[in-house]
Scaffold this motif. Structure first.
Motif, PDB file in Angstrom:
ATOM      1  N   TRP A 150      -5.680  -7.838   0.397  1.00 16.64           N
ATOM      2  CA  TRP A 150      -6.336  -7.819   1.702  1.00 16.64           C
ATOM      3  C   TRP A 150      -7.113  -9.104   1.938  1.00 16.64           C
ATOM      4  O   TRP A 150      -7.748  -9.638   1.028  1.00 16.64           O
ATOM      5  CB  TRP A 150      -7.269  -6.635   1.819  1.00 16.64           C
ATOM      6  N   GLN A 151      -7.125  -9.576   3.172  1.00 17.46           N
ATOM      7  CA  GLN A 151      -7.895 -10.742   3.600  1.00 17.46           C
ATOM      8  C   GLN A 151      -9.132 -10.226   4.333  1.00 17.46           C
ATOM      9  O   GLN A 151      -9.140 -10.111   5.553  1.00 17.46           O
ATOM     10  CB  GLN A 151      -7.050 -11.634   4.517  1.00 17.46           C
ATOM     11  N   LEU A 152     -10.170  -9.902   3.568  1.00 22.53           N
ATOM     12  CA  LEU A 152     -11.346  -9.236   4.119  1.00 22.53           C
ATOM     13  C   LEU A 152     -12.115 -10.111   5.098  1.00 22.53           C
ATOM     14  O   LEU A 152     -12.307 -11.304   4.860  1.00 22.53           O
ATOM     15  CB  LEU A 152     -12.289  -8.806   2.992  1.00 22.53           C
TER      16      LEU A 152
ATOM     17  N   ASP B  64       1.334  -2.347   5.240  1.00 27.07           N
ATOM     18  CA  ASP B  64       0.042  -2.352   4.559  1.00 27.07           C
ATOM     19  C   ASP B  64       0.184  -2.925   3.146  1.00 27.07           C
ATOM     20  O   ASP B  64       1.013  -2.466   2.360  1.00 27.07           O
ATOM     21  CB  ASP B  64      -0.535  -0.936   4.465  1.00 27.07           C
TER      22      ASP B  64
ATOM     23  N   TRP C 162       0.855  -1.182   0.000  1.00 32.07           N
ATOM     24  CA  TRP C 162       0.000   0.000   0.000  1.00 32.07           C
ATOM     25  C   TRP C 162       0.893   1.234   0.000  1.00 32.07           C
ATOM     26  O   TRP C 162       1.820   1.335   0.790  1.00 32.07           O
ATOM     27  CB  TRP C 162      -0.868  -0.043   1.250  1.00 32.07           C
TER      28      TRP C 162
ATOM     29  N   ALA D  74      -9.962   0.018  -3.476  1.00 33.73           N
ATOM     30  CA  ALA D  74      -9.781  -0.140  -2.037  1.00 33.73           C
ATOM     31  C   ALA D  74     -11.026   0.232  -1.232  1.00 33.73           C
ATOM     32  O   ALA D  74     -11.002   0.150  -0.009  1.00 33.73           O
ATOM     33  CB  ALA D  74      -8.594   0.700  -1.576  1.00 33.73           C
TER      34      ALA D  74
ATOM     35  N   ALA E 227      -4.423  -3.253  -2.049  1.00 33.85           N
ATOM     36  CA  ALA E 227      -5.823  -3.589  -1.788  1.00 33.85           C
ATOM     37  C   ALA E 227      -6.209  -4.979  -2.285  1.00 33.85           C
ATOM     38  O   ALA E 227      -7.012  -5.665  -1.651  1.00 33.85           O
ATOM     39  CB  ALA E 227      -6.740  -2.533  -2.403  1.00 33.85           C
TER      40      ALA E 227
ATOM     41  N   PHE F  63      -6.619  -6.891   8.690  1.00 31.77           N
ATOM     42  CA  PHE F  63      -6.824  -7.702   7.484  1.00 31.77           C
ATOM     43  C   PHE F  63      -6.045  -7.176   6.285  1.00 31.77           C
ATOM     44  O   PHE F  63      -5.808  -7.886   5.323  1.00 31.77           O
ATOM     45  CB  PHE F  63      -8.319  -7.798   7.144  1.00 31.77           C
ATOM     46  N   TRP F  64      -5.629  -5.937   6.316  1.00 29.67           N
ATOM     47  CA  TRP F  64      -4.894  -5.304   5.222  1.00 29.67           C
ATOM     48  C   TRP F  64      -3.386  -5.500   5.360  1.00 29.67           C
ATOM     49  O   TRP F  64      -2.612  -4.999   4.556  1.00 29.67           O
ATOM     50  CB  TRP F  64      -5.223  -3.804   5.165  1.00 29.67           C
TER      51      TRP F  64
ATOM     52  N   ARG G   5     -14.922  -5.311  -1.133  1.00 25.76           N
ATOM     53  CA  ARG G   5     -13.935  -4.353  -1.610  1.00 25.76           C
ATOM     54  C   ARG G   5     -14.294  -3.926  -3.023  1.00 25.76           C
ATOM     55  O   ARG G   5     -14.757  -4.720  -3.830  1.00 25.76           O
ATOM     56  CB  ARG G   5     -12.542  -4.995  -1.605  1.00 25.76           C
TER      57      ARG G   5
END
Length: 150
Positions: A138-140, A132, A7, A40, A135, A108-109, A146
């Protein structure tokens, strides 16, 4: 396809809370010409957040957050600051008597953060620089989506 990128964020990222995130997003794009990081944008039942790029700066907009005990009818401002060592920063803040809202935790990010109030009650989120993820990596959590629905 997931990227290997991290990120990209400056050291300070302010957050402005809005009751109507969709309206705020449309307005900021249309009126100010700010560019949203659409990939994101996060949405969940009753809330969401997204990021905007302005030149070489970044800021976040979000619905009021229960973690901060924000009232839905009271938009506000929060500052996010990236530091080299979030655990060391946390230990110092705690030792100096800062009002800790949440202890360091992994998100999660891929990031690691803690939340703290300053002496007048302003909200600060302190984040570990360089953790970070982009996007698309990420493990939402369950119930969070997203991107922009088109």
């Amino acid at each position: 396809m997931a990227s290997n990128k991290m990120w990209n964020a400056p050291d300070i990222v302010p957050t402005i809370t809005y009751i109507d995130l969709a309206c705020a997003t449309e307005w900021l794009q249309r009126v100010f010409g700010f560019r949203e990081r659409e990939e994101a944008r996060l949405s969940w039942p009753g809330g969401g957040m997204t990021w905007f790029e302005v030149g070489n700066s970044l800021f976040n907009i979000a619905t009021p957050d229960e973690v901060w005990r924000q009232r839905p009818d009271t938009p506000g401002l929060m500052m996010k600051v990236y530091v080299e060592d979030v655990d060391k920063h946390f230990a110092r803040a705690k030792a100096e008597g800062a009002r800790i809202v949440s202890e360091p935790e992994d998100g999660f990010w891929g990031g690691r953060i803690y939340r703290v109030l300053d002496h007048e009650g302003h909200q600060w989120e302190i984040s570990q620089r360089g953790r970070d993820l982009a996007a698309d990596r990420w493990q939402l959590p369950a119930g969070v989506t997203r991107g922009v629905a088109k």
